[in-house]
Design a protein around this motif. Structure first.
Motif, PDB file in Angstrom:
ATOM      1  N   LEU A 679      29.655  21.261-118.240  1.00  0.00           N
ATOM      2  CA  LEU A 679      28.325  20.686-118.370  1.00  0.00           C
ATOM      3  C   LEU A 679      28.282  19.303-117.733  1.00  0.00           C
ATOM      4  CD1 LEU A 679      25.465  20.788-119.660  1.00  0.00           C
ATOM      5  CD2 LEU A 679      26.477  19.666-121.661  1.00  0.00           C
ATOM      6  N   GLY A 680      27.226  19.061-116.952  1.00  0.00           N
ATOM      7  CA  GLY A 680      27.048  17.769-116.301  1.00  0.00           C
ATOM      8  C   GLY A 680      27.596  17.692-114.899  1.00  0.00           C
ATOM      9  N   THR A 681      28.255  18.743-114.415  1.00  0.00           N
ATOM     10  CA  THR A 681      28.819  18.721-113.067  1.00  0.00           C
ATOM     11  C   THR A 681      27.710  18.873-112.027  1.00  0.00           C
ATOM     12  OG1 THR A 681      30.855  19.745-113.868  1.00  0.00           O
ATOM     13  CG2 THR A 681      30.476  19.783-111.489  1.00  0.00           C
ATOM     14  N   PRO A 682      27.557  17.924-111.117  1.00  0.00           N
ATOM     15  CA  PRO A 682      26.504  18.046-110.094  1.00  0.00           C
ATOM     16  C   PRO A 682      26.921  19.012-108.995  1.00  0.00           C
ATOM     17  CG  PRO A 682      27.747  16.042-109.739  1.00  0.00           C
ATOM     18  CD  PRO A 682      28.296  16.656-111.006  1.00  0.00           C
ATOM     19  N   GLY A 683      25.977  19.369-108.154  1.00  0.00           N
ATOM     20  CA  GLY A 683      26.277  20.173-106.992  1.00  0.00           C
ATOM     21  C   GLY A 683      26.480  19.294-105.776  1.00  0.00           C
ATOM     22  N   PHE A 684      27.296  19.750-104.839  1.00  0.00           N
ATOM     23  CA  PHE A 684      27.524  18.966-103.624  1.00  0.00           C
ATOM     24  C   PHE A 684      27.891  19.902-102.482  1.00  0.00           C
ATOM     25  CE2 PHE A 684      31.789  19.500-105.230  1.00  0.00           C
ATOM     26  CZ  PHE A 684      32.573  19.639-104.092  1.00  0.00           C
ATOM     27  N   ASP A 685      27.691  19.413-101.275  1.00  0.00           N
ATOM     28  CA  ASP A 685      28.062  20.134-100.058  1.00  0.00           C
ATOM     29  C   ASP A 685      28.715  19.167 -99.099  1.00  0.00           C
ATOM     30  OD1 ASP A 685      27.121  22.823-100.511  1.00  0.00           O
ATOM     31  OD2 ASP A 685      25.094  22.019-100.378  1.00  0.00           O
ATOM     32  N   GLN A 686      29.626  19.678 -98.283  1.00  0.00           N
ATOM     33  CA  GLN A 686      30.261  18.924 -97.208  1.00  0.00           C
ATOM     34  C   GLN A 686      30.086  19.734 -95.926  1.00  0.00           C
ATOM     35  OE1 GLN A 686      33.956  18.621 -99.695  1.00  0.00           O
ATOM     36  NE2 GLN A 686      34.028  16.551 -98.852  1.00  0.00           N
ATOM     37  N   SER A 687      29.145  19.306 -95.116  1.00  0.00           N
ATOM     38  CA  SER A 687      28.740  20.110 -93.966  1.00  0.00           C
ATOM     39  C   SER A 687      29.064  19.399 -92.663  1.00  0.00           C
ATOM     40  CB  SER A 687      27.238  20.403 -94.026  1.00  0.00           C
ATOM     41  OG  SER A 687      26.902  21.043 -95.248  1.00  0.00           O
ATOM     42  N   VAL A 688      29.298  20.188 -91.631  1.00  0.00           N
ATOM     43  CA  VAL A 688      29.545  19.690 -90.285  1.00  0.00           C
ATOM     44  C   VAL A 688      28.524  20.314 -89.352  1.00  0.00           C
ATOM     45  CG1 VAL A 688      31.171  19.612 -88.354  1.00  0.00           C
ATOM     46  CG2 VAL A 688      31.992  19.316 -90.700  1.00  0.00           C
ATOM     47  N   ILE A 689      27.904  19.483 -88.512  1.00  0.00           N
ATOM     48  CA  ILE A 689      26.907  19.963 -87.551  1.00  0.00           C
ATOM     49  C   ILE A 689      27.278  19.439 -86.163  1.00  0.00           C
ATOM     50  CG2 ILE A 689      24.465  20.152 -86.981  1.00  0.00           C
ATOM     51  CD1 ILE A 689      25.265  18.685 -90.308  1.00  0.00           C
ATOM     52  N   PRO A 690      27.856  20.255 -85.311  1.00  0.00           N
ATOM     53  CA  PRO A 690      28.152  19.817 -83.939  1.00  0.00           C
ATOM     54  C   PRO A 690      26.996  20.146 -82.998  1.00  0.00           C
ATOM     55  CG  PRO A 690      29.304  21.865 -84.411  1.00  0.00           C
ATOM     56  CD  PRO A 690      28.462  21.547 -85.627  1.00  0.00           C
ATOM     57  N   SER A 691      26.822  19.317 -81.977  1.00  0.00           N
ATOM     58  CA  SER A 691      25.802  19.583 -80.964  1.00  0.00           C
ATOM     59  C   SER A 691      26.302  19.101 -79.611  1.00  0.00           C
ATOM     60  CB  SER A 691      24.470  18.909 -81.317  1.00  0.00           C
ATOM     61  OG  SER A 691      24.618  17.505 -81.402  1.00  0.00           O
ATOM     62  N   TYR A 692      25.756  19.722 -78.558  1.00  0.00           N
ATOM     63  CA  TYR A 692      26.202  19.453 -77.199  1.00  0.00           C
ATOM     64  C   TYR A 692      24.978  19.299 -76.293  1.00  0.00           C
ATOM     65  CZ  TYR A 692      30.277  21.705 -79.331  1.00  0.00           C
ATOM     66  OH  TYR A 692      31.290  22.046 -80.184  1.00  0.00           O
ATOM     67  N   ASP A 693      25.073  18.390 -75.312  1.00  0.00           N
ATOM     68  CA  ASP A 693      23.993  18.179 -74.350  1.00  0.00           C
ATOM     69  C   ASP A 693      24.582  17.955 -72.964  1.00  0.00           C
ATOM     70  OD1 ASP A 693      21.252  17.917 -75.792  1.00  0.00           O
ATOM     71  OD2 ASP A 693      22.622  16.760 -77.043  1.00  0.00           O
ATOM     72  N   LEU A 694      23.959  18.562 -71.961  1.00  0.00           N
ATOM     73  CA  LEU A 694      24.306  18.336 -70.567  1.00  0.00           C
ATOM     74  C   LEU A 694      23.021  18.074 -69.791  1.00  0.00           C
ATOM     75  CD1 LEU A 694      26.892  21.225 -69.979  1.00  0.00           C
ATOM     76  CD2 LEU A 694      27.412  18.798 -70.336  1.00  0.00           C
ATOM     77  N   PHE A 695      23.109  17.261 -68.728  1.00  0.00           N
ATOM     78  CA  PHE A 695      21.915  17.009 -67.926  1.00  0.00           C
ATOM     79  C   PHE A 695      22.307  16.749 -66.477  1.00  0.00           C
ATOM     80  CE2 PHE A 695      23.189  12.646 -68.480  1.00  0.00           C
ATOM     81  CZ  PHE A 695      22.718  11.993 -67.341  1.00  0.00           C
ATOM     82  N   PHE A 696      21.347  16.985 -65.605  1.00  0.00           N
ATOM     83  CA  PHE A 696      21.502  16.667 -64.184  1.00  0.00           C
ATOM     84  C   PHE A 696      20.136  16.263 -63.647  1.00  0.00           C
ATOM     85  CE2 PHE A 696      20.724  18.092 -59.834  1.00  0.00           C
ATOM     86  CZ  PHE A 696      21.677  17.348 -59.143  1.00  0.00           C
ATOM     87  N   THR A 697      20.084  15.156 -62.905  1.00  0.00           N
ATOM     88  CA  THR A 697      18.842  14.740 -62.255  1.00  0.00           C
ATOM     89  C   THR A 697      19.139  14.328 -60.818  1.00  0.00           C
ATOM     90  OG1 THR A 697      19.056  12.426 -62.930  1.00  0.00           O
ATOM     91  CG2 THR A 697      17.846  13.892 -64.410  1.00  0.00           C
ATOM     92  N   ASP A 698      18.137  14.475 -59.993  1.00  0.00           N
ATOM     93  CA  ASP A 698      18.236  14.048 -58.596  1.00  0.00           C
ATOM     94  C   ASP A 698      16.947  13.316 -58.232  1.00  0.00           C
ATOM     95  OD1 ASP A 698      18.752  13.673 -55.914  1.00  0.00           O
ATOM     96  OD2 ASP A 698      18.168  15.719 -55.355  1.00  0.00           O
TER      97      ASP A 698
END
Length: 776
Positions: A679-698
């Motif tokens: 009783l009294g134990t809270p909930g918790f999460d440990q999450s990882v979110i990776p993201s990647y971006d590439l771009f090219f302009t001329d």
């Protein structure tokens, strides 16, 4: 879980292609916290001068960069820090040309075309930039740059530069940009990431912080780490039409850069004071609510913001160049004493005597089976339908009387809050009235920032900056007036709801001139986003109780108990985010083309927890007494009471007699078999979110007056995964992962045959599927 399966179900893949035709002679630049300078060098006939020497010197630090014109006479300086520069162009057989006082702003491109005159190289001719050099005509980004001087002059109570982002066209006061939600805004600081990946605008869960105006309930969007005006050189807000390298969100892009040190020392001392104790009149309500025969005093408080900054050289020349530093400290103190009012039962109600409407006004009805004397007046037992109103003959519940004895008597007879805000309590102004007093809700903040720049000669330029912030405040979501919680005093309001906010931010950048026409820009940032909602939760008021007693329903100020335990106000949460961001981009000037390409990787680790279910239940046992869900038809009105009293009387009866009408508690589970936690134990999460971006302009200079700018960006945001395996997936009756495509195909096939397809579907935690083989 198979990652290809994950992408099919949850993946987000965005590919954006934009083409822009503009009439300009300037190249594009990477969207970092810098600007750029470029142009073409020609002779008097208009012919391009190849291999001309171009040198750029910043006026404040004497930091320099060098480049040579390419085969078509073009040069380019990428990742130029905001400041004032002089440009010198030289070539054998021509006089030197010098342009002074050229201002470079964050996120802008300056076009400086130079024509060299025939003559001795030792001769220096000062020239002026052509008209329109500062015009941003190479891309479609819409936005505004605000300089450091403007930051100082514009009115800003919170003194945070981010608040001025709402002054742009198309931006609402709440921070919505061109219809996009506020959580779609991106905050970049010194080329790193300062965005709140949980709430976007950083105002939902940390409202009222020191840089939003103390005591505010919301405010304009900001980054996670504060950006006090004294620490910012300038910033730019891009609202629409961002270039291909900006692939983070659909809202605005706020770019800021920290002030830098120079070759001379400079600094500041400042203080802002605003006091309610300077010529402020008392509140009307305070003057009319008497305490011991005197008016309730005006809460005396003030806001005080103060700080100091200093910048300059910190070391002699070494490793090819000089080192410069800037430091800023800012503190805020806000004692913040506010008026606060809470419901409390009258002396009659505490004794079991209720006041109800009759045909001729109001009358008192003693619900006890025995006479009661209050203030030298004796009240005989009332009858309900000719019988005792209390069938059990026990009278007022002694535990309820004990609770009420800790609460001060009302001092505001005009105060009524029959329902409260979202509550079901009953402070009707007759049986329960208000107690008005002062509540201390102090706020205190400490902010520090330091930036160091070092030049390893003209080709290597390094900087790093660190920001620290510690903000503490008390809010009024849980207040004790009975002296029951540790440190509280009976008859005085005291808050037990601290809201600490402790973010920090570190960023480093390295700009390298690899060749005369090839530049690399590398940035790394670490953002820590920590905030917490803390209260005493719902502890029992007295030893021996199985849980907290809540009289009057879920209400902060309408419940008739010494301190509120309603879940909406006493719920506890925390967020501890660690965001890592790495970006690298290269710029290559080749003929009439300026190629820019690069990418970014971001890894967000979010540790968060809560002790409530988001609605009305938390991990504290609470016994709710009274409430509107009482079956009024089962209660007989006191003889002589008007029929209109039938609504409130059952609630009053239950509150006085201590009849529990509802209980609440939330349990959490954990482990492979989802065992019940203590009783009294809270909930918790440990999450990882990776993201990647590439771009090219001329940026292609097709003609002297025609430039084609086009780009391609690619972004992949992976689904979050919980490192303890708490995520769930749908499974079939055999416990195997449910394939959505097969499920829909079978559903369609059965429907076409006039049949139904309703297989048994369940949910299983990720690490329990296939014998625990599905681990991230």
């Amino acid at each position: 879980m198979n990652k290809s399966h994950t992408l099919n179900r949850f993946g987000l893949l965005a590919i954006c292609l934009g083409v822009l035709i503009v009439f300009s002679g300037a190249p594009a630049w990477a969207q970092a916290a810098t600007g750029s300078i470029s142009g073409i060098v020609t002779d008097p006939s208009g012919a391009a001068i190849v291999n001309a020497s171009v040198r750029l010197v910043e006026s404040e630090t004497n930091s320099s960069q060098s480049a040579n014109t390419n085969e078509v006479g073009r040069y380019s300086f990428i990742s130029v820090q905001p400041g004032v520069y002089s440009l010198t162009v030289a070539h054998a057989g021509f006089t030197q040309a010098k342009m002074q006082g050229q201002k470079v702003d964050i996120g802008t491109a300056l076009t400086l075309n130079v024509t060299l005159e025939v003559g001795a190289t030792s001769t220096v001719v000062e020239v002026k930039a052509s008209a329109g050099a500062e015009l941003q005509t190479l891309n479609a980004t819409v936005g505004t740059t605000i300089t450091g001087q403007s930051l100082q002059m514009l009115p800003n109570l919170g003194r945070d530069a981010s608040t001025l982002s709402v002054l742009q066209v198309g931006v609402s006061l709440a921070g919505n940009v061109a219809g996009a939600a506020i959580d779609q805004n991106t905050f970049q600081l010194d080329g790193g990431n300062n965005s709140d990946d949980m709430a976007g605008g950083n105002t939902t869960y940390t409202v009222g912080n020191g840089y939003q105006g103390a005591g505010a309930t919301g405010g304009t969007p900001t980054g996670v780490i504060p950006t006090p005006i004294e620490s910012i050189e300038e910033f730019k807000v891009g609202t629409t039409g961002q270039t291909a390298d900006f692939n983070n969100s659909g809202g605005s892009q706020i770019q800021m850069v920290t002030k830098r040190g120079g070759s001379t020392y400079h600094g500041s001392l400042y203080e802002f004071y605003f006091g309610s104790n300077v010529g402020a009149a008392n509140l009307w309500r305070n003057n009319h609510v008497l305490v011991n025969g005197a008016a309730t005093p005006l809460p005396a408080t003030h806001r005080n913001r103060f700080g100091a900054s200093i910048g300059g050289p910190i070391a002699p020349k070494f490793w090819g160049g000089k080192t410069y530093a800037f430091f800023n400290y800012e503190g805020s103190r806000f004692p913040n004493v506010a008026s606060f009012e809470h419901g409390t039962p009258t002396a009659l109600m505490r004794a079991g005597v209720v006041t109800l409407a009759t045909a001729n006004g109001n009358a008192q009805f003693n619900l006890n089976p025995f006479p009661v004397t209050v203030n030298n007046v004796t009240y005989q037992p009332a009858t309900c339908g000719g019988q005792a109103c209390d069938p059990q003959g026990k009278g007022v519940n002694p535990l309820i009387q004990k609770l009420w004895s800790t609460m001060p008597l009302p001092n505001d007879i005009s105060y009524s809050n029959p329902n409260g805000t979202g509550s079901v309590g009953l402070v009707d102004g007759t049986n329960a009235q208000g107690f008005l007093g002062n509540l201390t809700l102090p706020q205190r903040s400490t902010f520090m920032v330091g930036r160091i720049d070092h030049d390893f000669g003209e080709k290597w330029k390094l900087f790093t900056s660190y920001r620290y912030y510690n903000f503490s405040q008390l809010v009024n979501t849980q207040v004790d007036m009975g002296g029951l919680l540790s440190g509280a005093t009976q008859g005085q309001y005291k808050s037990f709801a601290p809201r600490p906010v402790k973010p920090s931010y570190w960023v480093a950048g390295l700009t390298t001139t690899l060749t005369a026409n090839l530049t690399n820009d590398l940035h790394f940032s670490y953002l820590r986003n920590f905030w917490q909602w803390s209260t005493q939760a719902g502890p029992p008021q007295f030893a021996g109780l199985g849980g907290a007693v809540e009289v009057g329903g879920e209400s902060q100020v309408g419940s008739l108990i010494p301190y509120n335990v309603d879940s909406q106000n006493v719920r506890q949460r925390f967020w501890d985010g660690h965001d890592y961001y790495l970006s690298d981009s290269m710029s290559l000037l080749k003929g009439n083309h300026l190629f820019q390409f690069g990418g970014a990787y971001q890894r967000n680790y979010d540790y968060h927890g809560r002790d409530d279910n988001g609605v009305g239940i938390n991990t504290s046992i609470v016994y709710q007494v009274g409430g509107t869900n009482v079956n009024a038809g089962a209660y007989r009105l006191p003889d002589g009471a008007a029929a209109s009293a039938a609504t409130n009387y059952p609630i009053l009866f239950n509150e006085i007699m201590g009849i529990v009408n509802q209980t609440q508690v939330m349990y959490t589970r954990s482990g492979a078999n989802l065992q019940l936690n203590p009783l009294g134990t809270p909930g918790f999460d440990q999450s990882v979110i990776p993201s990647y971006d590439l771009f090219f302009t001329d940026t292609w200079h097709m003609r002297p007056s025609l430039t084609l700018t086009y780009g391609l960006s690619w972004g992949l945001s992976m689904p979050p995964y919980e490192i303890n395996g708490k995520q769930v997936s749908m499974v079939d009756a055999a416990g195997n992962p449910l394939d959505i495509q097969s499920y829909l195909s079978n559903k369609q096939s059965a429907a076409l045959k006039g049949q139904t397809y309703q297989p048994l579907i369940g949910f299983e935690t990720q690490r329990n599927i296939n014998g625990g083989a599905n681990k991230y």
